[in-house]
Scaffold this motif. Structure first.
Motif, short mmCIF file in Angstrom:
data_model
loop_
_atom_site.label_atom_id
_atom_site.label_comp_id
_atom_site.label_asym_id
_atom_site.label_seq_id
_atom_site.Cartn_x
_atom_site.Cartn_y
_atom_site.Cartn_z
N ASN A 255 -6.38 7.60 -2.60
CA ASN A 255 -6.98 6.27 -3.16
C ASN A 255 -6.36 4.99 -2.37
OD1 ASN A 255 -8.98 7.68 -4.58
ND2 ASN A 255 -7.81 7.91 -6.42
N LYS A 256 -5.36 5.21 -2.22
CA LYS A 256 -4.67 4.02 -1.57
C LYS A 256 -5.11 3.86 -0.04
CE LYS A 256 -0.17 3.03 -2.73
NZ LYS A 256 1.29 2.96 -2.73
N VAL A 257 -5.44 4.99 0.55
CA VAL A 257 -5.72 5.04 2.10
C VAL A 257 -7.31 4.53 2.04
CG1 VAL A 257 -6.24 6.37 4.01
CG2 VAL A 257 -4.11 6.58 2.79
N ARG A 258 -8.07 5.06 1.04
CA ARG A 258 -9.36 4.76 0.74
C ARG A 258 -9.72 3.10 0.70
NH1 ARG A 258 -9.79 9.61 -2.90
NH2 ARG A 258 -10.69 11.32 -1.41
N ASP A 259 -8.82 2.68 -0.37
CA ASP A 259 -8.82 1.09 -0.61
C ASP A 259 -8.33 0.33 0.81
OD1 ASP A 259 -9.41 1.52 -3.23
OD2 ASP A 259 -7.40 1.20 -4.07
N TYR A 260 -7.48 0.57 1.40
CA TYR A 260 -7.06 0.05 2.69
C TYR A 260 -8.38 0.16 3.59
CZ TYR A 260 -4.45 -0.91 6.99
OH TYR A 260 -3.80 -1.53 7.99
N ILE A 261 -8.91 1.00 3.73
CA ILE A 261 -10.01 1.27 4.75
C ILE A 261 -11.20 0.39 4.19
CG2 ILE A 261 -11.97 2.89 5.72
CD1 ILE A 261 -9.73 5.14 5.65
N LYS A 262 -11.38 0.43 2.88
CA LYS A 262 -12.54 -0.28 2.27
C LYS A 262 -12.56 -1.73 2.53
CE LYS A 262 -13.03 -0.93 -2.01
NZ LYS A 262 -13.34 -0.62 -3.57
N ASN A 263 -11.05 -2.28 2.30
CA ASN A 263 -10.86 -3.63 2.61
C ASN A 263 -10.64 -4.45 4.12
OD1 ASN A 263 -11.29 -4.18 -0.32
ND2 ASN A 263 -9.13 -3.30 -0.58
N GLN A 264 -11.17 -3.65 4.91
CA GLN A 264 -10.93 -4.20 6.26
C GLN A 264 -11.61 -5.54 6.30
OE1 GLN A 264 -9.28 -2.72 9.39
NE2 GLN A 264 -8.45 -2.09 7.50
N GLU A 265 -12.60 -6.02 6.21
CA GLU A 265 -13.10 -7.42 6.33
C GLU A 265 -12.00 -8.54 5.85
OE1 GLU A 265 -16.05 -8.25 7.70
OE2 GLU A 265 -16.90 -6.25 7.96
N ILE A 266 -11.57 -8.19 4.52
CA ILE A 266 -10.63 -8.95 4.07
C ILE A 266 -9.27 -8.72 4.75
CG2 ILE A 266 -9.16 -9.55 1.79
CD1 ILE A 266 -11.77 -8.12 0.18
N HIS A 267 -8.87 -7.86 5.11
CA HIS A 267 -7.71 -7.48 5.93
C HIS A 267 -7.61 -8.33 7.21
CE1 HIS A 267 -4.04 -5.37 6.72
NE2 HIS A 267 -4.53 -5.00 7.91
N HIS A 268 -8.76 -8.28 7.75
CA HIS A 268 -8.75 -8.78 9.21
C HIS A 268 -8.99 -10.64 9.06
CE1 HIS A 268 -7.37 -5.59 11.46
NE2 HIS A 268 -8.24 -4.85 10.92
N SER A 269 -9.40 -10.88 7.95
CA SER A 269 -9.36 -12.63 8.02
C SER A 269 -8.09 -13.05 8.01
CB SER A 269 -10.13 -12.83 6.36
OG SER A 269 -9.02 -12.56 5.52
N HIS A 270 -7.05 -12.59 7.85
CA HIS A 270 -5.71 -13.12 8.17
C HIS A 270 -4.79 -12.31 9.16
CE1 HIS A 270 -5.20 -10.46 4.70
NE2 HIS A 270 -3.91 -10.49 5.00
N LYS A 271 -5.32 -11.19 9.58
CA LYS A 271 -4.29 -10.40 10.36
C LYS A 271 -5.24 -9.73 11.53
CE LYS A 271 -1.40 -8.17 8.20
NZ LYS A 271 -0.75 -7.25 7.39
N SER A 272 -4.73 -9.76 12.72
CA SER A 272 -5.02 -9.38 14.11
C SER A 272 -5.21 -7.82 14.15
CB SER A 272 -4.48 -10.16 15.42
OG SER A 272 -3.45 -9.24 15.61
N PHE A 273 -5.96 -7.17 15.10
CA PHE A 273 -5.78 -5.63 15.34
C PHE A 273 -4.26 -5.52 15.76
CE2 PHE A 273 -6.09 -1.75 17.60
CZ PHE A 273 -6.62 -0.90 16.80
N ASP A 274 -3.77 -6.46 16.58
CA ASP A 274 -2.36 -6.04 17.06
C ASP A 274 -1.46 -5.81 16.15
OD1 ASP A 274 -3.18 -5.63 19.79
OD2 ASP A 274 -3.00 -7.78 20.35
N GLU A 275 -1.60 -6.72 15.19
CA GLU A 275 -0.88 -7.02 13.96
C GLU A 275 -0.66 -5.72 13.06
OE1 GLU A 275 0.07 -11.72 13.12
OE2 GLU A 275 -2.00 -10.95 12.52
N GLU A 276 -2.07 -5.40 12.91
CA GLU A 276 -2.50 -4.09 11.81
C GLU A 276 -1.89 -2.88 12.80
OE1 GLU A 276 -6.18 -2.26 9.71
OE2 GLU A 276 -6.53 -2.77 11.82
N GLU A 277 -1.98 -2.83 14.04
CA GLU A 277 -1.53 -1.61 14.81
C GLU A 277 -0.26 -1.47 14.53
OE1 GLU A 277 -2.56 -0.19 18.98
OE2 GLU A 277 -1.60 -2.18 19.24
N ASN A 278 0.84 -2.61 14.62
CA ASN A 278 2.29 -2.54 14.53
C ASN A 278 2.68 -2.09 13.07
OD1 ASN A 278 2.68 -3.00 17.21
ND2 ASN A 278 2.56 -5.29 16.75
N GLU A 279 1.89 -2.47 12.19
CA GLU A 279 1.98 -2.32 10.49
C GLU A 279 1.73 -0.97 10.63
OE1 GLU A 279 -0.84 -3.28 7.19
OE2 GLU A 279 0.57 -5.09 7.28
N MET A 280 0.53 -0.48 10.97
CA MET A 280 0.38 1.00 10.84
C MET A 280 1.50 1.84 11.28
SD MET A 280 -3.72 1.35 11.28
CE MET A 280 -3.88 0.70 12.96
#
Length: 146
Positions: A109-134
């Motif tokens: 469920n945590k992973v589903r929520d993470y995937i579901k909230n991509q629009e919100i997530h990327h309003s303040h984080k770039s793909f490069d930042e997300e990549e490093n975080e993952m």
């Protein structure tokens, strides 16, 4: 018949991270198409979403499926489809590399929520930042040549 419950969280990007999937409507069409086509090919997509330049996909693996086979089928067919039905000439490509990590049932469920909230997530984080975080947070491993 084997009983297999293995979940994989895949992430892959557009070639050169071009923001081809610019609008929420186009992204929805792409994710819906990937979901339907995958179902037709026996790939169970639990959850899918993404942003302008990448896709997150939670897949439940079948007993005879491999990571590279799933990625090859999803990425190859979806890029063919979008070039045929959306763009006037073949422009769209997915990058060869992808990330994949197994997901425990306890955090599905945590992973589903993470995937579901991509629009919100990327309003303040770039793909490069997300990549490093993952890589740090989830232990993602990069695979290539899908």
């Amino acid at each position: 018949m084997p009983h297999v419950k293995v979940y994989i969280h895949f992430v892959w990007s557009t070639k050169y991270r071009e923001p081809f999937l610019e609008t929420p409507e186009l992204r929805k069409k792409m994710w819906d198409h990937i979901r339907k086509n995958s179902m037709d090919k026996g790939i169970h997509i639990d959850f899918i979403n993404g942003y302008k330049d990448h896709c997150h996909c939670l897949v439940s693996l079948g007993s005879d499926q491999t990571l590279s086979k799933i990625m090859r089928m999803i990425k190859g067919e979806s890029s063919h489809w979008i070039n045929k039905h959306v763009f006037e000439k073949p422009l769209f490509q997915w990058q060869e590399e992808y990330y994949a990590v197994s997901v425990s049932q306890s955090i599905l469920n945590k992973v589903r929520d993470y995937i579901k909230n991509q629009e919100i997530h990327h309003s303040h984080k770039s793909f490069d930042e997300e990549e490093n975080e993952m890589i740090e947070k989830f232990g993602f491993v990069k695979y290539s040549k899908s």
